[in-house]
Design a protein around this motif. Sequence first.
Motif, PDB file in Angstrom:
ATOM      1  N   SER A 175       0.829  -1.209   0.000  1.00 30.76           N
ATOM      2  CA  SER A 175       0.000   0.000   0.000  1.00 30.76           C
ATOM      3  C   SER A 175       0.860   1.254   0.000  1.00 30.76           C
ATOM      4  N   VAL A 180       2.246   1.707  -3.527  1.00 32.13           N
ATOM      5  CA  VAL A 180       1.242   2.230  -4.458  1.00 32.13           C
ATOM      6  C   VAL A 180       1.010   3.722  -4.204  1.00 32.13           C
ATOM      7  N   ALA A 181       0.933   4.107  -2.930  1.00 31.85           N
ATOM      8  CA  ALA A 181       0.729   5.519  -2.596  1.00 31.85           C
ATOM      9  C   ALA A 181       1.927   6.350  -3.050  1.00 31.85           C
ATOM     10  N   SER A 186       3.977   5.637  -5.476  1.00 28.44           N
ATOM     11  CA  SER A 186       3.948   5.691  -6.933  1.00 28.44           C
ATOM     12  C   SER A 186       2.937   6.735  -7.398  1.00 28.44           C
ATOM     13  N   GLY A 187       1.765   6.780  -6.772  1.00 28.36           N
ATOM     14  CA  GLY A 187       0.754   7.777  -7.122  1.00 28.36           C
ATOM     15  C   GLY A 187       1.235   9.188  -6.846  1.00 28.36           C
ATOM     16  N   ILE A 188       1.906   9.387  -5.728  1.00 22.58           N
ATOM     17  CA  ILE A 188       2.448  10.712  -5.401  1.00 22.58           C
ATOM     18  C   ILE A 188       3.530  11.094  -6.396  1.00 22.58           C
ATOM     19  N   TYR A 199       3.755  10.115  -9.519  1.00 24.07           N
ATOM     20  CA  TYR A 199       3.096  10.452 -10.781  1.00 24.07           C
ATOM     21  C   TYR A 199       2.463  11.832 -10.701  1.00 24.07           C
ATOM     22  N   LEU A 200       1.843  12.145  -9.562  1.00 22.43           N
ATOM     23  CA  LEU A 200       1.238  13.464  -9.378  1.00 22.43           C
ATOM     24  C   LEU A 200       2.299  14.567  -9.460  1.00 22.43           C
ATOM     25  N   HIS A 203       5.105  14.374 -11.081  1.00 23.85           N
ATOM     26  CA  HIS A 203       5.515  14.439 -12.486  1.00 23.85           C
ATOM     27  C   HIS A 203       4.527  15.252 -13.309  1.00 23.85           C
TER      28      HIS A 203
END
Length: 92
Positions: A14, A17-18, A20-22, A24-25, A27
């Motif tokens: 988890s 994943v968090a 990775s999402g941060i 991407y955000l 970027h």
Amino acid sequence: MALVIQQVIQLLSSIGVAASGIGYLIHVLTEIPWGAVYDWFHLVPVVEGAPPLSLGNEALYIEFQQIMDAQFQNAELKRIILSMPALPTEGL
């Protein structure tokens, strides 16, 4: 013990994943042209409407506005008067 290891793996997954999402955000936010966004928000609004009038036409337009305002006030006064109750001496 296996249950604890499974929960730790789920927690780490988890977190991954968090993260990775941060990432991407971050970027995506670096790709936005912030100067253009800033300029867009600080643009002077374009006033849509009639083109500028000559002096003669401007005087006529001001007179037209006054006449229309007087007609509106007259209509409102009529509406108020007609909504008032009748006097005891009226309507005999």
